[in-house]
Design a protein around this motif. Structure first.
Motif, PDB file in Angstrom:
ATOM      1  N   SER A  15       0.835  -1.201   0.000  1.00  0.00           N
ATOM      2  CA  SER A  15       0.000   0.000   0.000  1.00  0.00           C
ATOM      3  C   SER A  15       0.868   1.247   0.000  1.00  0.00           C
ATOM      4  CB  SER A  15      -0.906   0.022   1.232  1.00  0.00           C
ATOM      5  OG  SER A  15      -1.861  -1.005   1.170  1.00  0.00           O
ATOM      6  N   ILE A  16       0.495   2.213  -0.826  1.00  0.00           N
ATOM      7  CA  ILE A  16       1.235   3.465  -0.919  1.00  0.00           C
ATOM      8  C   ILE A  16       0.796   4.401   0.203  1.00  0.00           C
ATOM      9  CG2 ILE A  16       1.510   5.553  -2.335  1.00  0.00           C
ATOM     10  CD1 ILE A  16       1.538   3.744  -4.773  1.00  0.00           C
ATOM     11  N   THR A  17       1.774   5.002   0.862  1.00  0.00           N
ATOM     12  CA  THR A  17       1.494   5.904   1.985  1.00  0.00           C
ATOM     13  C   THR A  17       1.842   7.352   1.688  1.00  0.00           C
ATOM     14  OG1 THR A  17       3.661   5.263   2.874  1.00  0.00           O
ATOM     15  CG2 THR A  17       1.726   4.114   3.750  1.00  0.00           C
ATOM     16  N   SER A  18       2.546   7.623   0.580  1.00  0.00           N
ATOM     17  CA  SER A  18       2.911   8.994   0.224  1.00  0.00           C
ATOM     18  C   SER A  18       3.269   9.055  -1.252  1.00  0.00           C
ATOM     19  CB  SER A  18       4.066   9.500   1.090  1.00  0.00           C
ATOM     20  OG  SER A  18       5.149   8.593   1.076  1.00  0.00           O
ATOM     21  N   LEU A  19       3.100  10.257  -1.839  1.00  0.00           N
ATOM     22  CA  LEU A  19       3.361  10.474  -3.260  1.00  0.00           C
ATOM     23  C   LEU A  19       4.078  11.796  -3.447  1.00  0.00           C
ATOM     24  CD1 LEU A  19      -0.218   9.649  -4.597  1.00  0.00           C
ATOM     25  CD2 LEU A  19       1.791   8.273  -5.123  1.00  0.00           C
ATOM     26  N   ALA A  20       4.933  11.888  -4.479  1.00  0.00           N
ATOM     27  CA  ALA A  20       5.588  13.157  -4.799  1.00  0.00           C
ATOM     28  C   ALA A  20       6.023  13.163  -6.257  1.00  0.00           C
ATOM     29  CB  ALA A  20       6.796  13.402  -3.898  1.00  0.00           C
TER      30      ALA A  20
ATOM     31  N   SER B  19       9.236  13.820 -15.613  1.00  0.00           N
ATOM     32  CA  SER B  19       8.232  12.747 -15.579  1.00  0.00           C
ATOM     33  C   SER B  19       8.514  11.786 -14.429  1.00  0.00           C
ATOM     34  CB  SER B  19       8.223  11.992 -16.917  1.00  0.00           C
ATOM     35  OG  SER B  19       9.488  11.395 -17.160  1.00  0.00           O
ATOM     36  N   ARG B  20       9.167  12.278 -13.391  1.00  0.00           N
ATOM     37  CA  ARG B  20       9.504  11.445 -12.237  1.00  0.00           C
ATOM     38  C   ARG B  20       8.402  11.485 -11.188  1.00  0.00           C
ATOM     39  NH1 ARG B  20      15.781  13.561 -11.594  1.00  0.00           N
ATOM     40  NH2 ARG B  20      16.695  12.223 -13.202  1.00  0.00           N
ATOM     41  N   LEU B  21       8.015  10.304 -10.740  1.00  0.00           N
ATOM     42  CA  LEU B  21       7.057  10.152  -9.652  1.00  0.00           C
ATOM     43  C   LEU B  21       7.677   9.246  -8.604  1.00  0.00           C
ATOM     44  CD1 LEU B  21       4.158  10.331  -8.368  1.00  0.00           C
ATOM     45  CD2 LEU B  21       3.608   8.283  -9.707  1.00  0.00           C
ATOM     46  N   PHE B  22       7.613   9.663  -7.336  1.00  0.00           N
ATOM     47  CA  PHE B  22       8.128   8.868  -6.232  1.00  0.00           C
ATOM     48  C   PHE B  22       6.976   8.470  -5.316  1.00  0.00           C
ATOM     49  CE2 PHE B  22      11.629  11.427  -7.732  1.00  0.00           C
ATOM     50  CZ  PHE B  22      12.708  10.558  -7.728  1.00  0.00           C
TER      51      PHE B  22
END
Length: 376
Positions: A14-19, A25-28
């Motif tokens: 499960s993802i808990t954070s996004l940036a 085009s970078r997503l972390f």
């Protein structure tokens, strides 16, 4: 208005954070296991997995060529995005942070074996500071510690200041938001007064707003929630792109949005303003929310997998009925300015985040899917 899916991945945790990293085009993403995944969302590729954290990554932020990450056990890291290497780390110690003029290690020496975990956190837009609130407390510490926010310098990990909510009863902060220009902080939660038998007698929803530069309270707002404290769910809080409004997303009962005008920073410590229902928009279901950084609409992610874009300015006007609230008289989302509605997942939407330009939106679901959509 149209949206188009750019990329999709099946994920393991499960993802808990996004940036997003601005201009790329970078997503972390940070996940429950403590890993950070790096995606090229335009190319549809998962580029790398960054490993250092040992607990859920509760907050991520990209500032120029650096990625800041913070986990549930108070571990802070700064990564060089170009080399994908950790440049510095800090392990914060809440026991040594002053609480109401004391420190936890001085007054509560028996608490060292009990973890002080982080419930929520946000970095300021320039990555210079981290503001967070703690979650799990030892039983012998009074509840009011939950109503304190801590601001630390990300380079030195030193405490800069605290933001004290000053609740009259017992209560806790549920979520926080930082304005787009990094000058203002807002927090929402419940203020609860209990009887001698431990039953909640009075509970009031509060939103506090502070000036980040000096820590002074600018204003606070209040209203009576629908749900009981045991059923209380707070989902989202966001500033408008021009920092003139605060949006609160509720998860109590049928769900809803409240829109509040932000006073200027010069107006210090205005009294509690109990506005109750007159500026609340009722929805058919609750959901997480993010305000587009470049437009006057918000994205709502619901537990049934629907993504909705609402014209928040028009919705605010339509959400002021001349009567007292009742379920039969409430204004539902189908009667307001919904710019787009689409089911994007078969399960609930857990995370939702706009890119810095507002052109892209990242979403994650309960059935472990990650998607990026382009707003056309």
């Amino acid at each position: 208005m149209e949206i188009q899916r750019v990329s999709q991945w099946q994920i393991q945790q499960s993802i808990t954070s996004l940036a997003f990293q601005a201009g790329t085009s970078r997503l972390f993403t940070g996940n429950q296991a403590g890993n950070i995944h790096y995606y090229d969302f335009k190319g549809g590729l998962e580029v790398a997995t960054l490993q250092w954290h040992k607990s859920p990554v509760v907050e991520l932020s990209c500032c120029e060529n650096y990625l800041y990450s913070f986990d549930k056990l108070q571990n802070l890291a700064c990564w060089n995005i170009n080399t994908l290497q950790v440049e510095r780390t800090h392990t914060l110690s809440i026991e040594n942070i002053p609480i109401y003029g004391r420190t936890a290690v001085q007054d509560y020496s028996s608490t060292s074996s009990v973890p002080w975990t982080v419930e929520f956190a946000q970095f300021t837009p320039n990555g210079e500071y981290l503001i967070f609130g703690i979650y799990q407390l030892p039983r012998n510490i009074f509840t009011k510690v939950l109503s304190t926010l801590y601001m630390v310098d990300t380079k030195t990990a030193s405490l800069v200041r605290t933001f004290d909510w000053g609740l009259c009863g017992d209560g806790h902060i549920d979520t926080i938001a930082i304005s787009k220009d990094g000058t203002q902080l807002a927090a929402s939660g419940l203020d609860i007064h209990f009887s001698s038998l431990g039953e909640p007698l009075v509970y009031h929803e509060l939103i506090y707003q502070w000036c980040i530069e000096d820590g002074e309270c600018v204003c606070n707002y209040g209203y009576d929630p629908i749900d009981k404290p045991g059923e209380h769910t707070r989902i989202g809080l966001a500033f408008s792109p021009d920092n003139q409004k605060i949006l609160l997303s509720q998860g109590d009962g049928i769900g809803g949005l409240s829109l509040w005008d932000v006073p200027p920073l010069e107006s210090r410590c205005m009294p509690v303003r109990a506005e109750y229902w007159e500026n609340r928009l009722f929805l058919d279901s609750s959901g997480i929310v993010d305000w587009s950084p470049t437009n006057d609409f918000v994205a709502l992610g619901s537990p049934d997998g629907f993504l909705r874009f609402v014209d928040i300015e028009n919705a605010a006007i339509l959400s002021k009925p001349p009567f007292s609230w009742s379920a039969e008289q409430s204004v539902h989302i189908k009667n307001v300015a919904v710019l787009l509605e689409q089911q994007v997942f078969q399960s609930g939407i857990e995370q939702l985040w706009f890119s810095q330009t507002g052109e892209f939106l990242a979403l994650s679901s309960q059935d472990l899917m990650l998607e990026v959509w382009q707003i056309l």
